[in-house]
Design a protein around this motif. Structure first.
Motif, PDB file in Angstrom:
ATOM      1  N   TRP A  76       0.890  -0.738   0.226  1.00 48.28           N
ATOM      2  CA  TRP A  76       0.173   0.105   0.112  1.00 48.28           C
ATOM      3  C   TRP A  76       0.336   1.340  -0.197  1.00 48.28           C
ATOM      4  O   TRP A  76       2.080   1.383   0.672  1.00 48.28           O
ATOM      5  CB  TRP A  76      -1.174   0.128   0.826  1.00 48.28           C
ATOM      6  N   VAL A  77       0.397   2.337  -0.580  1.00 49.73           N
ATOM      7  CA  VAL A  77       0.883   3.870  -0.916  1.00 49.73           C
ATOM      8  C   VAL A  77      -0.215   4.633   0.331  1.00 49.73           C
ATOM      9  O   VAL A  77      -1.117   4.435   0.272  1.00 49.73           O
ATOM     10  CB  VAL A  77       1.531   4.183  -1.522  1.00 49.73           C
ATOM     11  N   THR A  78       0.750   5.600   0.628  1.00 48.97           N
ATOM     12  CA  THR A  78      -0.373   6.609   1.484  1.00 48.97           C
ATOM     13  C   THR A  78       0.406   8.031   0.721  1.00 48.97           C
ATOM     14  O   THR A  78       0.750   8.240  -0.145  1.00 48.97           O
ATOM     15  CB  THR A  78      -0.052   6.776   2.449  1.00 48.97           C
ATOM     16  N   VAL A  79      -1.538   8.533   0.348  1.00 48.32           N
ATOM     17  CA  VAL A  79      -1.340   9.395  -0.552  1.00 48.32           C
ATOM     18  C   VAL A  79      -1.914  10.870   0.453  1.00 48.32           C
ATOM     19  O   VAL A  79      -3.199  10.418   0.998  1.00 48.32           O
ATOM     20  CB  VAL A  79      -2.197   9.115  -1.822  1.00 48.32           C
ATOM     21  N   HIS A  80      -1.295  11.594   0.447  1.00 47.10           N
ATOM     22  CA  HIS A  80      -1.701  12.816   1.201  1.00 47.10           C
ATOM     23  C   HIS A  80      -2.255  13.450   0.346  1.00 47.10           C
ATOM     24  O   HIS A  80      -1.348  14.271  -0.817  1.00 47.10           O
ATOM     25  CB  HIS A  80      -0.377  13.445   2.226  1.00 47.10           C
ATOM     26  N   LEU A  81      -3.637  14.341  -0.029  1.00 48.67           N
ATOM     27  CA  LEU A  81      -4.342  15.221  -0.163  1.00 48.67           C
ATOM     28  C   LEU A  81      -4.505  15.962  -0.015  1.00 48.67           C
ATOM     29  O   LEU A  81      -4.797  16.424   0.947  1.00 48.67           O
ATOM     30  CB  LEU A  81      -5.223  14.972  -1.290  1.00 48.67           C
TER      31      LEU A  81
END
Length: 131
Positions: A76-81
């Motif tokens: 998984w990767v975390t995307v910060h919007l």
């Protein structure tokens, strides 16, 4: 409306994705017929299930983005919007994730691989830059 809500609304219109609760217990998830693809944990933080193979293939591109946070060994990767461009990045990565999951042999990864929630601390870009 938050950036995550905007992204969730756009992705819910995709025919290959179905909404439901995230298996980690926090937030909403979008899943394909085979796997959970996206977890929306907060108004800004989204975990995306890319698969190990997809992460290896685009690792340098992912590592070059200030919106992406990688956890070693995680699929998984975390995307910060923080802005609309981050939403566009997320949508493009969801497309990559869907293709990766469709071509992945069922034995490659566990179906309920643990997302990065509580394993990533995301600082706002201004705070991370010391400003």
């Amino acid at each position: 409306m938050s950036l995550a809500q905007r992204a969730l609304e756009r992705l819910q219109a995709w025919p290959d994705l179905m909404a439901g609760p995230a298996s980690c217990g926090t937030g909403r998830a979008l899943r394909s017929a085979r796997d959970e693809i996206v977890h929306f944990h907060s108004t800004r933080d989204v975990d995306l299930h890319l698969t190990h193979r997809a992460i290896q293939r685009i690792h340098y591109d992912l590592a070059g983005s200030s919106a992406i946070h990688l956890v070693p060994g995680s699929c998984w990767v975390t995307v910060h919007l923080d802005c609309s461009a981050d939403v566009d990045l997320l949508l493009g990565l969801v497309s990559i994730a869907l293709k990766a999951h469709q071509s992945r042999p069922a034995s490659d990864e566990p179906r309920l691989a643990r997302c990065n929630f509580h394993r990533v601390t995301v600082l706002p870009r201004d705070a991370a830059a010391g400003g």
